[in-house]
Design an enzyme around this catalytic site. Structure first.
Site, short mmCIF file in Angstrom:
data_model
loop_
_atom_site.label_atom_id
_atom_site.label_comp_id
_atom_site.label_asym_id
_atom_site.label_seq_id
_atom_site.Cartn_x
_atom_site.Cartn_y
_atom_site.Cartn_z
N LYS A 35 22.04 9.56 7.33
CA LYS A 35 22.01 8.09 7.38
C LYS A 35 21.04 7.54 6.34
O LYS A 35 20.26 8.30 5.75
CB LYS A 35 21.60 7.64 8.79
CG LYS A 35 20.20 8.10 9.20
CD LYS A 35 19.93 7.85 10.68
CE LYS A 35 18.55 8.38 11.06
NZ LYS A 35 18.31 8.28 12.51
N TYR A 244 -4.68 -7.41 -9.99
CA TYR A 244 -4.78 -8.62 -9.16
C TYR A 244 -6.03 -8.58 -8.27
O TYR A 244 -6.35 -7.56 -7.67
CB TYR A 244 -3.57 -8.72 -8.23
CG TYR A 244 -2.30 -9.20 -8.88
CD1 TYR A 244 -2.24 -10.43 -9.54
CD2 TYR A 244 -1.16 -8.43 -8.82
CE1 TYR A 244 -1.05 -10.87 -10.10
CE2 TYR A 244 0.03 -8.86 -9.38
CZ TYR A 244 0.08 -10.09 -10.03
OH TYR A 244 1.25 -10.52 -10.58
#
Ligand SMILES: *Cc1c(COP(=O)(O)O)cnc(C)c1O
Length: 346
Positions: A35, A244
């Site tokens: 999956k 940042y």
């Protein structure tokens, strides 16, 4: 921009499947759970490799995923859908010859009405309260459903990664009483359940994460290797900040590499402070914030700066990154970015 290289070792994948298969008796069948695009590694190639290793039955979460696996495997292999038969699924189930695990009386009726005679399995809820028929619904449907000849009857364990958790025994007893007298193959164990021992194996196991090199299968061989391209380097002086928020400030003259991968590629922002990359054998820490498409790495200690820094390797695996991110290896694997070029070896 150069993209990262995600290398998938299909030999290690097969070896992990065989090692998990060897944990149950010879008459217990091992399937393969593919999956979420084969836990992020690419369902078509992964399913083909597992078929070569000996898997005959595959599981996906949703019918759409099953179609891609069918195209990769061709006819012959059985492809089962955990999510069952949802509204509007009939066409794809039929087209791709998928076996839905029916999770409710409603799904059962829908399936038998839309595709009478088509194969199906039954999923029971043995206590996790996520998918499957509740014991009372099963008691009411059981005779009718068994007479229609299901491919298998299954349930799923909630706490199998904790071997001593009392929930395991509790679910085992609940499942046993629900499948007493059932003559089709029964299945309870995923990776964790396989490791709990023979009581949990029934006729079919459903390994997922362990095959892909993740816990709870501690003896798994690594399957995913990730190399990130360096696109620029610069020198920074003590006192200069990187990235940042100015969260990292150089304490020594440093060489900083800017690397083309970020949180949009599954490098969760939170893993930044603890995570290393490797220039050959030399650990080089991520410094500053992980941004969307880029990270910055302190490569001062590397003898030379390679074209690629390694993030997933034999020294740092998916479960190490998971620990750094406060999550599990499953989430690291399934987050591995869509932008990565996937290479298969073996
Ligand atoms: C995901 C899943 C599996 C595989 O679980 P792993 O822990 O990855 O081995 C098996 N069965 C069900 C129902 C699942 O949802």
């Amino acid at each position: 921009m150069t993209t990262s290289r995600l290398s998938i070792d299909l030999d290690a994948l097969k070896a992990n499947w065989r090692a998990l298969d060897a944990k149950s008796a010879a008459d217990v069948e091992s399937s393969a759970v593919v999956k979420a695009n084969g836990y992020g590694l690419g369902a078509p190639r992964v399913a083909q490799a597992l078929a070569e290793a000996g898997a005959r039955r595959f599981f996906v979460a949703a019918a759409e995923e099953g179609l891609a696996v069918r195209q990769a495997l061709g006819p012959g292999a059985q492809i089962c859908v955990f999510g069952g038969h949802g509204k509007g699924d009939a066409a794809i189930l039929e087209q791709a010859d998928l076996v839905p695990m029916l999770n409710s009386v409603e799904q059962y009726r829908r399936h038998r009405q839309a595709l009478p005679g088509a194969a199906f399995g039954i999923q029971l809820d043995s206590g996790m309260n996520r998918l499957g028929l509740e014991p009372a619904d099963w008691a009411a449907l059981r005779d009718e459903a068994l007479a229609a000849g299901p491919e298998l009857v299954m349930s799923h364990l909630a706490c199998a990664d904790e071997p001593d958790h009392p929930m395991n025994r509790q679910q085992l007893e609940a499942f046993r009483s629900m499948v007493a007298g059932v003559e089709v193959p029964c299945s309870l164990a995923a990776t964790g359940g396989i490791l709990l021992g023979a009581d949990y194996h029934f006729q079919l196991t459903r390994p997922g994460c362990g095959m892909y090199g993740g816990l709870p299968f501690a003896d798994a061989q690594p399957v995913a290797y990730l190399d990130l391209p360096v696109i620029q380097t610069r020198r920074v002086e003590p006192g200069e900040a990187v990235g940042y928020g100015n969260t990292w400030v150089a304490e020594r003259p440093s060489l900083i590499a800017t690397v083309a991968a970020g949180y949009a590629d599954g490098l969760h922002r939170i893993m930044g402070p603890k995570t290393l990359t490797y220039a050959g054998e030399t650990p080089c820490p991520i410094v500053g914030r992980i941004s969307m498409d880029l990270i910055t790495v302190d490569v001062t200690d590397a003898a030379e700066v390679p074209d690629y820094l390694s993030l997933l390797n034999d020294k740092q695996g998916v479960d190490d990154l998971a620990e750094n991110a406060g999550t599990i290896g499953y989430e690291i694997l399934t987050s591995l970015g869509a932008r990565y070029a996937r290479h298969y070896r073996g």
